[in-house]
Design a protein around this motif. Structure first.
Motif, short mmCIF file in Angstrom:
data_model
loop_
_atom_site.label_atom_id
_atom_site.label_comp_id
_atom_site.label_asym_id
_atom_site.label_seq_id
_atom_site.Cartn_x
_atom_site.Cartn_y
_atom_site.Cartn_z
N UNK A 1 90.27 21.38 46.89
CA UNK A 1 91.11 21.09 45.63
C UNK A 1 90.44 19.52 45.40
N UNK A 2 88.83 18.77 45.68
CA UNK A 2 88.58 17.50 45.94
C UNK A 2 88.00 16.96 44.01
N UNK A 3 89.17 15.75 44.33
CA UNK A 3 89.05 15.61 43.12
C UNK A 3 88.48 14.34 43.09
N UNK A 4 87.70 13.15 42.55
CA UNK A 4 86.95 11.85 42.69
C UNK A 4 87.35 11.56 41.17
N UNK A 5 87.57 9.63 41.34
CA UNK A 5 87.75 9.50 40.21
C UNK A 5 87.01 8.04 40.67
N UNK A 6 86.16 8.31 39.54
CA UNK A 6 84.57 7.38 38.85
C UNK A 6 84.79 6.59 38.43
N UNK A 7 84.79 5.00 38.81
CA UNK A 7 85.01 3.33 38.15
C UNK A 7 83.93 2.55 37.46
N UNK A 8 83.65 1.86 37.13
CA UNK A 8 82.98 0.40 37.18
C UNK A 8 83.96 -0.45 36.86
N UNK A 9 85.25 -0.25 37.17
CA UNK A 9 86.59 -1.40 36.55
C UNK A 9 87.42 -1.92 38.18
N UNK A 10 86.28 -2.80 38.21
CA UNK A 10 87.23 -3.11 39.45
C UNK A 10 88.34 -3.21 39.30
N UNK A 55 83.16 19.04 44.12
CA UNK A 55 84.53 18.23 43.37
C UNK A 55 85.10 19.31 42.62
N UNK A 56 86.38 19.57 42.35
CA UNK A 56 87.02 20.45 41.81
C UNK A 56 86.97 20.31 40.24
N UNK A 57 87.14 18.57 40.40
CA UNK A 57 87.41 17.88 38.83
C UNK A 57 86.70 16.39 39.68
N UNK A 58 86.03 16.27 37.97
CA UNK A 58 85.82 14.51 38.25
C UNK A 58 86.45 14.27 36.89
N UNK A 59 86.98 13.00 37.10
CA UNK A 59 87.80 11.81 35.98
C UNK A 59 86.90 10.34 36.56
N UNK A 82 76.48 22.14 37.67
CA UNK A 82 77.58 22.82 38.66
C UNK A 82 78.40 23.57 38.04
N UNK A 83 78.92 23.44 36.13
CA UNK A 83 80.36 23.53 36.59
C UNK A 83 81.09 23.35 37.22
N UNK A 84 81.20 21.42 37.02
CA UNK A 84 82.18 20.84 37.66
C UNK A 84 83.18 20.41 35.85
N UNK A 85 84.34 20.69 36.31
CA UNK A 85 85.22 19.82 34.99
C UNK A 85 85.00 18.55 35.25
N UNK A 86 84.89 17.93 34.07
CA UNK A 86 85.35 16.12 34.16
C UNK A 86 85.10 15.75 33.00
#
Length: 164
Positions: A1-10, A55-59, A82-86
């Motif tokens: 259950x790998x969750x990734x959070x990606x942002x461009x906000x410092x 990843x299991x989920x990308x936010x 890749x059917x990755x929920x995001x």
């Protein structure tokens, strides 16, 4: 259950990263969960594919005037292939939101944790996202609005007073 959070906000990168590291140190979040920073000149590479592939989920929290960039087009194509929920919350962009694989009520709760801010809400953001994947329906405290202006006292009901 790998969750990734990606942002461009410092600031969001720093705070979500601190919440993620704290929960991992407490053994409440998997070690492979992570926060990733995207810069305005980020390029879609094999390295990004490797990061997202398990990843299991990308936010995603994006701040800017558009998400129509080569990077995001390729990122979204990869996640969909890749059917990755995001879910991408693109504040300030013409496109607004994008995603697949998450129900609207869950998205609203995640947005509240992130919008209300504060370390407890950020930690609960991670725990809630994890509970969505685990199916264990772990009891996670509901998002809590924080007072941004007023008189604060830790013993006061609501901890803050904004009017007499």
């Amino acid at each position: 259950m790998k969750i990734l959070y990606i942002t461009n906000v410092d600031r969001r990168y720093a705070m979500m990263g601190a919440a993620c590291r704290g929960l991992k140190a407490e053994g409440k979040l998997r070690a492979d969960c992570d926060v990733l920073k995207v810069e305005s000149d980020s390029r879609w590479t094999r390295e990004w594919e490797e990061k997202l592939s398990s990843a299991s989920l990308v936010l995603i929290r994006w701040m800017g005037n558009t998400i129509r960039t080569r990077f995001w087009d390729r990122c979204r194509f990869f996640m969909e292939k890749e059917n990755i929920p995001y879910f991408m919350d693109a504040a300030g962009s013409a496109e607004g939101e994008a995603g697949r694989g998450l129900e609207h009520p869950a998205i609203q709760v995640l947005q509240q944790y992130a919008q209300y801010g504060g370390m407890e809400n950020y930690k609960n953001f991670w725990l809630y996202a994890q509970s969505l994947l685990s199916g264990e329906n772990e009891r996670v405290k509901a998002p809590e609005k924080l007072c941004w202006a007023g008189i604060f006292h830790p013993d006061m009901d609501g901890k803050c007073m904004t009017a007499p």
